[in-house]
Design a protein around this motif. Structure first.
Motif, PDB file in Angstrom:
ATOM      1  N   GLN A   1       0.835  -1.204   0.000  1.00 44.50           N
ATOM      2  CA  GLN A   1       0.000   0.000   0.000  1.00 44.50           C
ATOM      3  C   GLN A   1       0.867   1.251   0.000  1.00 44.50           C
ATOM      4  O   GLN A   1       1.947   1.265   0.572  1.00 44.50           O
ATOM      5  CB  GLN A   1      -0.896   0.012   1.240  1.00 44.50           C
ATOM      6  CG  GLN A   1      -2.057  -0.991   1.188  1.00 44.50           C
ATOM      7  CD  GLN A   1      -3.140  -0.571   0.232  1.00 44.50           C
ATOM      8  OE1 GLN A   1      -3.410   0.605   0.065  1.00 44.50           O
ATOM      9  NE2 GLN A   1      -3.758  -1.547  -0.410  1.00 44.50           N
ATOM     10  N   VAL A   2       0.359   2.256  -0.666  1.00 41.13           N
ATOM     11  CA  VAL A   2       1.034   3.561  -0.713  1.00 41.13           C
ATOM     12  C   VAL A   2       0.016   4.622  -0.320  1.00 41.13           C
ATOM     13  O   VAL A   2      -1.130   4.600  -0.769  1.00 41.13           O
ATOM     14  CB  VAL A   2       1.581   3.845  -2.121  1.00 41.13           C
ATOM     15  CG1 VAL A   2       2.103   5.271  -2.230  1.00 41.13           C
ATOM     16  CG2 VAL A   2       2.683   2.840  -2.471  1.00 41.13           C
ATOM     17  N   GLN A   3       0.441   5.533   0.515  1.00 39.42           N
ATOM     18  CA  GLN A   3      -0.411   6.649   0.907  1.00 39.42           C
ATOM     19  C   GLN A   3       0.163   7.935   0.311  1.00 39.42           C
ATOM     20  O   GLN A   3       1.377   8.156   0.348  1.00 39.42           O
ATOM     21  CB  GLN A   3      -0.478   6.778   2.435  1.00 39.42           C
ATOM     22  CG  GLN A   3      -1.139   5.599   3.128  1.00 39.42           C
ATOM     23  CD  GLN A   3      -0.225   4.391   3.240  1.00 39.42           C
ATOM     24  OE1 GLN A   3       0.954   4.527   3.540  1.00 39.42           O
ATOM     25  NE2 GLN A   3      -0.764   3.197   2.974  1.00 39.42           N
ATOM     26  N   LEU A   4      -0.724   8.749  -0.212  1.00 43.25           N
ATOM     27  CA  LEU A   4      -0.339  10.019  -0.812  1.00 43.25           C
ATOM     28  C   LEU A   4      -1.055  11.139  -0.080  1.00 43.25           C
ATOM     29  O   LEU A   4      -2.269  11.066   0.133  1.00 43.25           O
ATOM     30  CB  LEU A   4      -0.717  10.064  -2.295  1.00 43.25           C
ATOM     31  CG  LEU A   4      -0.128   8.981  -3.185  1.00 43.25           C
ATOM     32  CD1 LEU A   4      -0.733   9.049  -4.578  1.00 43.25           C
ATOM     33  CD2 LEU A   4       1.381   9.114  -3.269  1.00 43.25           C
ATOM     34  N   VAL A   5      -0.316  12.169   0.270  1.00 41.46           N
ATOM     35  CA  VAL A   5      -0.904  13.311   0.958  1.00 41.46           C
ATOM     36  C   VAL A   5      -0.529  14.582   0.213  1.00 41.46           C
ATOM     37  O   VAL A   5       0.665  14.895   0.065  1.00 41.46           O
ATOM     38  CB  VAL A   5      -0.425  13.397   2.419  1.00 41.46           C
ATOM     39  CG1 VAL A   5      -1.030  14.621   3.098  1.00 41.46           C
ATOM     40  CG2 VAL A   5      -0.799  12.130   3.179  1.00 41.46           C
ATOM     41  N   GLU A   6      -1.555  15.282  -0.258  1.00 38.55           N
ATOM     42  CA  GLU A   6      -1.322  16.529  -0.985  1.00 38.55           C
ATOM     43  C   GLU A   6      -1.495  17.723  -0.065  1.00 38.55           C
ATOM     44  O   GLU A   6      -2.230  17.658   0.926  1.00 38.55           O
ATOM     45  CB  GLU A   6      -2.304  16.684  -2.155  1.00 38.55           C
ATOM     46  CG  GLU A   6      -2.284  15.563  -3.159  1.00 38.55           C
ATOM     47  CD  GLU A   6      -3.520  14.732  -3.087  1.00 38.55           C
ATOM     48  OE1 GLU A   6      -3.952  14.180  -4.112  1.00 38.55           O
ATOM     49  OE2 GLU A   6      -4.065  14.606  -1.968  1.00 38.55           O
ATOM     50  N   SER A   7      -0.858  18.811  -0.432  1.00 39.40           N
ATOM     51  CA  SER A   7      -1.043  20.069   0.281  1.00 39.40           C
ATOM     52  C   SER A   7      -0.716  21.216  -0.663  1.00 39.40           C
ATOM     53  O   SER A   7      -0.119  21.002  -1.721  1.00 39.40           O
ATOM     54  CB  SER A   7      -0.147  20.140   1.530  1.00 39.40           C
ATOM     55  OG  SER A   7       1.219  20.078   1.159  1.00 39.40           O
ATOM     56  N   GLY A   8      -1.127  22.408  -0.272  1.00 35.16           N
ATOM     57  CA  GLY A   8      -0.742  23.600  -1.023  1.00 35.16           C
ATOM     58  C   GLY A   8      -1.844  24.244  -1.819  1.00 35.16           C
ATOM     59  O   GLY A   8      -1.635  25.293  -2.427  1.00 35.16           O
ATOM     60  N   GLY A   9      -3.015  23.638  -1.852  1.00 31.42           N
ATOM     61  CA  GLY A   9      -4.101  24.258  -2.580  1.00 31.42           C
ATOM     62  C   GLY A   9      -4.599  25.502  -1.872  1.00 31.42           C
ATOM     63  O   GLY A   9      -4.181  25.818  -0.753  1.00 31.42           O
ATOM     64  N   GLY A  10      -5.494  26.220  -2.532  1.00 29.63           N
ATOM     65  CA  GLY A  10      -6.050  27.407  -1.920  1.00 29.63           C
ATOM     66  C   GLY A  10      -6.727  28.293  -2.930  1.00 29.63           C
ATOM     67  O   GLY A  10      -6.985  27.890  -4.067  1.00 29.63           O
ATOM     68  N   LEU A  11      -7.012  29.503  -2.494  1.00 32.90           N
ATOM     69  CA  LEU A  11      -7.680  30.505  -3.322  1.00 32.90           C
ATOM     70  C   LEU A  11      -6.648  31.544  -3.754  1.00 32.90           C
ATOM     71  O   LEU A  11      -5.903  32.066  -2.921  1.00 32.90           O
ATOM     72  CB  LEU A  11      -8.799  31.171  -2.534  1.00 32.90           C
ATOM     73  CG  LEU A  11      -9.493  32.377  -3.189  1.00 32.90           C
ATOM     74  CD1 LEU A  11     -10.217  31.947  -4.449  1.00 32.90           C
ATOM     75  CD2 LEU A  11     -10.459  33.022  -2.196  1.00 32.90           C
ATOM     76  N   VAL A  12      -6.623  31.835  -5.041  1.00 37.94           N
ATOM     77  CA  VAL A  12      -5.661  32.791  -5.573  1.00 37.94           C
ATOM     78  C   VAL A  12      -6.320  33.576  -6.695  1.00 37.94           C
ATOM     79  O   VAL A  12      -7.224  33.068  -7.364  1.00 37.94           O
ATOM     80  CB  VAL A  12      -4.388  32.062  -6.063  1.00 37.94           C
ATOM     81  CG1 VAL A  12      -4.696  31.155  -7.236  1.00 37.94           C
ATOM     82  CG2 VAL A  12      -3.274  33.035  -6.384  1.00 37.94           C
ATOM     83  N   GLN A  13      -5.868  34.804  -6.887  1.00 38.47           N
ATOM     84  CA  GLN A  13      -6.389  35.590  -7.990  1.00 38.47           C
ATOM     85  C   GLN A  13      -5.729  35.196  -9.304  1.00 38.47           C
ATOM     86  O   GLN A  13      -4.594  34.685  -9.315  1.00 38.47           O
ATOM     87  CB  GLN A  13      -6.149  37.077  -7.732  1.00 38.47           C
ATOM     88  CG  GLN A  13      -7.053  37.676  -6.669  1.00 38.47           C
ATOM     89  CD  GLN A  13      -6.922  39.179  -6.599  1.00 38.47           C
ATOM     90  OE1 GLN A  13      -5.841  39.739  -6.799  1.00 38.47           O
ATOM     91  NE2 GLN A  13      -8.027  39.848  -6.298  1.00 38.47           N
ATOM     92  N   ALA A  14      -6.420  35.447 -10.376  1.00 42.14           N
ATOM     93  CA  ALA A  14      -5.860  35.164 -11.704  1.00 42.14           C
ATOM     94  C   ALA A  14      -4.519  35.873 -11.855  1.00 42.14           C
ATOM     95  O   ALA A  14      -4.365  37.026 -11.441  1.00 42.14           O
ATOM     96  CB  ALA A  14      -6.828  35.611 -12.780  1.00 42.14           C
ATOM     97  N   GLY A  15      -3.558  35.139 -12.428  1.00 44.99           N
ATOM     98  CA  GLY A  15      -2.207  35.658 -12.567  1.00 44.99           C
ATOM     99  C   GLY A  15      -1.292  35.286 -11.422  1.00 44.99           C
ATOM    100  O   GLY A  15      -0.072  35.475 -11.516  1.00 44.99           O
ATOM    101  N   GLY A  16      -1.864  34.760 -10.369  1.00 45.73           N
ATOM    102  CA  GLY A  16      -1.083  34.381  -9.194  1.00 45.73           C
ATOM    103  C   GLY A  16      -0.444  33.019  -9.331  1.00 45.73           C
ATOM    104  O   GLY A  16      -0.538  32.364 -10.380  1.00 45.73           O
TER     105      GLY A  16
END
Length: 115
Positions: free
Chosen positions: A1-16
């Motif tokens: 088994q492999v576990q994957l954990v993502e992070s870093g998403g969010g809300l940003v304005q266009a061009g960001g």
């Protein structure tokens, strides 16, 4: 088994910019393909960027020149640097890991780009 954990998403304005991270743990094989996919509401999941065991990289046409995928050196980690973000880049971004015949998905991280 492999576990994957993502992070870093969010809300940003266009061009960001945003940086997504995905860490893998468990029964990891060094020869693996890791990548990022995304899914917008009402749409199918689509590939964004993939890096294979030889570090060959493939990008979706829509992100080429704006996004950069890379591997970490401290462990089985993959990053996605997203620049010049556009509203149509919004969606849930999923990390994917493939080694041999086994494939795994992370739980996803939301990216929202506002006008």
């Amino acid at each position: 088994q492999v576990q994957l954990v993502e992070s870093g998403g969010g809300l940003v304005q266009a061009g960001g910019s945003l940086r997504l991270s995905c860490g893998a743990s468990g029964n990891i094989f060094s020869a693996n393909t890791m990548g990022w996919y995304r899914q917008a509401p009402g749409k199918q999941r689509e590939v964004v960027a993939v890096i294979d065991p030889d570090d060959k990289i493939t990008y979706a046409q829509s992100v080429r020149g704006r996004f950069i995928i890379s591997r970490g050196y401290a462990g089985p980690t993959v990053y996605l640097d997203m620049n010049d973000l556009r509203p149509d880049d919004s969606g849930i971004y999923f990390c994917n890991y493939i080694a041999g015949t086994e494939g795994y998905w992370g739980q996803g991280t939301q990216v929202t780009v506002s006008y």
